[in-house]
Design an enzyme around this catalytic site. Sequence first.
Site, PDB file in Angstrom:
ATOM      1  CB  CYS B 403       1.705  26.994  27.861  1.00  0.00           C
ATOM      2  SG  CYS B 403       1.955  27.416  26.164  1.00  0.00           S
ATOM      3  CG  HIS B 447       6.631  25.839  27.096  1.00  0.00           C
ATOM      4  ND1 HIS B 447       4.573  25.505  27.879  1.00  0.00           N
ATOM      5  CD2 HIS B 447       6.649  25.481  27.961  1.00  0.00           C
ATOM      6  CE1 HIS B 447       5.156  25.168  28.136  1.00  0.00           C
ATOM      7  NE2 HIS B 447       6.249  25.463  29.573  1.00  0.00           N
ATOM      8  CG  ASP B 463       6.858  26.158  32.572  1.00  0.00           C
ATOM      9  OD1 ASP B 463       5.753  25.763  32.409  1.00  0.00           O
ATOM     10  OD2 ASP B 463       7.303  25.109  31.714  1.00  0.00           O
TER      11      ASP B 463
END
Lengths: 301, 653, 314
Positions: B403, B447, B463
């Site tokens: 991520c 994350h 995202d």
Amino acid sequence: MQNPIAPLLDSANRIILGKQHQIRLALCCLLARGHLLIEDIPGVGKTTLAHTLAKLLGLNYQRIQFTSDILPSDIIGASIFDPEDRSFKFHPGPIFNQMILADEINRSTPKAQSALLEAMEEQQVTVEGKTYRLPSPFFVIATQNPAHQIGTFPLPESQLDRFLMRIELGYPDRNAERELLSGQSRYHLIENLKTELPPEPLKNIQQQVNTVHVSSALLDYMQNIITFTREFPDYPCGLSPRAGLSLLNAAKAWAFMDSRDAVLPEDVQAVLPAVAGHRLRSASQDSAAVVAPILERVNVL
Amino acid sequence: MPVDIEKNILLFLLISVGLIALPHIYHIPASTFGFFALLLAWRFIGIWKPSCLPGKFLLFLLTVGGLVLLYSQHQGLFGRDAGTRLFMTALALKLLEIKQERDLYLIVFLAFIVAASQFLYEQSIAMAGYILFVCCVLLGTLVAINSRRQNTLNALKTAAVILAQALPLAIVLFVFFPRVEAPRWMLFEDKSRAKTGLSDSMEPGSISDLSFSDELVFRVRFQGQIPPNRLRYWRGPVFSVTDGKRWTAAKHYTYTAAAEPDFSEPAYRYTLLLEPQNNNWVFALEMAGDYPPQLRMNSEYLLTRSGNPDKRAEYPITSYPSYRTGTLEAHKLRTNTQLPGPTSQKITSLVKRLGGFDKRPEQFVDRVLQHFNQENFSYTLTPPLMENNPIETFLFETRSGFCSHYAAAFTYLMRVANIPARVVTGYHGGVLNPVGNFLEIRQADAHAWTEVWLKNRGWVRVDPTAAVAPERIEQNVNIEQQIASRNISFFSADSDLARQLDWLKQARQLWSSVDYNWQRWVINYHSANQTQFLASLGIESLKQMLFWLIGLGALFTAILSWLLLSRKEKTADKVLRCYRRFCARLGKAGLKRKAGEGPIDFAKRSKEAYPDQAAAIDEITGLFIKLRYQKESSQADLNRLSERVDRLKIRRR
Amino acid sequence: MNTLSLKDRFRLSRFFAGEKPSDEAILLNQRRIFILPSKRGLSFVVLILLLLLIAFVYNNNLAYFLTFLLASVFFIGILHSYKALAGLLIRKGQCKPVFAGERAVFQIHIDNPTPVPRPSLEIDLYDKTQTTLEPYEKKTARLYAPTEHRGHQTCGTITLSSGYPLGLFRAWSPLRFNLSVLVYPKPWPQEIPFPETGGGSSDQGKTEKGTDDFYGLQEYQRGDSIKRIHWKAYAKGQGLFSKQYSGEQGDELWLHYEASAGYGNEERLSRLCRWVLDAEKAGLRYGLKLPGQKIGLGIGPAHLTQCLEALALF
């Protein structure tokens, strides 16, 4: 191959009755170039056996009766002053024969015994610095009275080792005894024997015995036997390396007499009482009983 | 009573001690390691020159020196670093005082502890393999001590065999031994050491593997509805300043209060139960509207608390997933479009190609996400290191990462197109605990995502990881499990490319998959994982677990003892084997060969017992004698012997 | 040997004293071998617990794994220590008589009929002896035991043990054999004159008797009569010999239990023992008279053994 041993055994068996196994052992001992010790009470045919073998093999035969006063020089011979030559001359004793019957060897002193035994071991005698070779083949059959008889000097253990085999003759069985009693005099029979195996072929055979094959499996078995005797608590001491060699030679000869070109465990077992019995100083005097634990416990395979 | 200890045993021991301590060169201060190395070297010299070993007084001084060294580092006695140093120092001092066999044992035992301490610093496959090897050497030392044969190589071999035999049992224990999380008071953590989890900066290129811990960060109990997984973004620190590699928070206005955004329904009301933390961040669901007064919200909408973060805390919060922030002030615009330097030609052309300079920002965002999705970008927890220019390397070369890589690259691309953007870290998702009806958010759920400032809408969450691994975001599934079960391909649909990969790349992929599984199944096999895994095997209660543990342990032990102890003496000799078979046949029928019975005698006896088989017995015996005792025999004889023995039929008397 | 009752099998003494004395070879198997962790093994358990604690506190799976691995090694160590002894065949050997106070030697034959080497074996009787056995090797261990009293002394329990491979366990097997050594009385420490033999005109006997039958030559020993030197041989340069005559009896010596009046039983036997040894050394013909027992005149190793045995078992 017609076994040259067979007629010899046949003839011998006709003279000495009911003792096939002992005769076989005696001959085996001879083929293995070893000396034989017969231990038994007087009169069971020790002398006859020796005499018969000598006759059948065509060997010069000499009997030496060992007594308490016999001297080494009586056996080996002595240097005697020769007035003509004005020098000492060696007169060979009875030992200079191909087959010696040393009768009642344990009646003599250890001194005389050792004179004979040294000669046996080295195949030669040394008198006053000179060495005289003994004839070949040279074969000694010694007889010994059982040790418990009075007035005897039992052979020390170290000397016993020089005999390849020790056998006992034992009393003849009933039939043999009957035949002995009713038949001709043994002495005459022996006189009339003809030579079955002269010295030259004998030498050949002795050489052939050496070539009998010994497999490593058999050597394993032999070594197991030897180790066993060294460990078994009833034997004060085990078989020496020389004893091991003796056992092997005797087994080879036995295999040869059975017309085989390889030694089998059974051959070793057959000669074991005679070869090992007197070397394992066991409480029991009976050779068969002495080696019984070996035959029973050492695994053949 | 001092015992003479073999020189080669000592050598062996010292080498293994050196090996076991070697990786600590990275972990403990140079002074302590130097002290250890010095004493080890001293002992090495002492093997050949025993006279130069220290006497009692010198040893006492050394001990005092070691203690002073330990004390000077102000580490106390407990905790990972302090413990490691303590054991290293003890090991070093003990090395100089080897008088009896017992001392050797003590050294070996200390060395095992030091070996275990290595794992507290590093848990890679390589380290595990290394420690396994060194443990083998240590066990080899024990074997050598106990063996009177002077062969160290043999001892090593024996140790390796023992270790290999112990492995299955150890694996059974590992899988079934109940894992209970240690109570907090038992954690002698060092204050100075940063905990795993979120930190106040982000440097995606420098991390080559992300190990997730199963440590619980916070729990959330909702009053009423629970938001779907795609909305569960728990906001943490925001990074808007970058030097190209490292992302940090904009310090000067972090604590200035933010203008409250406009919220719209639905609202989620919940209680946040925060486990002890390193920082005073409070991870609220985006976007927190109502919160207790002891919390403050900074200008980046991050809730912070005052007071000791080391304590458990509980906050009732209301969050609104749909919100609209206001205008962007000039200095914030500057900060959030800041770039570390001139943009490279490659990136500029990429941005241009994706319409960064002519399309509307919304379109550009979509096209960049599409780019991630359709080019062969992949999600991995073990990306390669990107030392220089990590963003460019990631975008054009490696194209794999987790991520943080995606968030950083995405933000960068936005900024090149002059769209204000920033990286937001925090947690995502969380597992619903059906018993307590609350969400558990663990460190593994950490994350990073991005926020883009769009006109009329304000800050909008994007995202980019979702473009590559949508499973992670949309469903409540653990992405690690997905990768493990190969539901997620490392490549997009374009499988031609996969086929074109050369073997080196394949090997690398294989390795990363192995390493991933290592992380997943070994390093992270903690209580939650264990329960889940065992449940998948149908083992649910502790009782069952113990039952399986004991059962499998017993099974392995039985197998091992059978292997170790029942080794029947097998004769290499085929001839003998055949003959033994023959004897066994007769033996079964009641005719046993005696130990001292030769083949001819046995044949005679068996012929008497079974006259009908006389010919066969004779032939077998004859062949056996030929093969075993005679000079010449052939393979044909052996075959015939074997065949005859097989054909022999003996009826029981 | 194989029919032990359940009660017998669980008797604690079996642990250390072994089973009934045996004449046969003893095969070490699960019935004969006992295993317990050694002191080091127990400290290894402490180590494992410590590692488990570390793994637990830091929730570190690799540390857990190391702990479990060592625990498995420990557990498997039981099998390996069993293997260190299993399959050995122990046979009793022989032991030669000794004089009280000397150390008796018991021989034990250890046979390894398996392909497994035995790198560390310890045999413990009074002292510890260490040895190794290669595959298919046989060895004879000589175990020394102190002797104090005359008579039969049985060999106690021999313990064969091994700490191989890791020293964490000790496997041992107590062995008892029907093995005993005959301990002769301790010879009297000082030289003592031979006792007077009743009416002993042995000197006369020597000169008068046994001059008739010449019997052989013996190397000259100091003390031999000049008359008996074989001068002829000397003249030929063959060295000095003395003539021996068959009737010769040599010195006769009767050793009586009563000869050491005033001493206790053990002292008397001790004195007799000394005399027997001295007489043998001096080449005298000697006999032994104990209450209710008489051994006739004789000389030589067999005779000596007979006399010493009689003294040992009196």
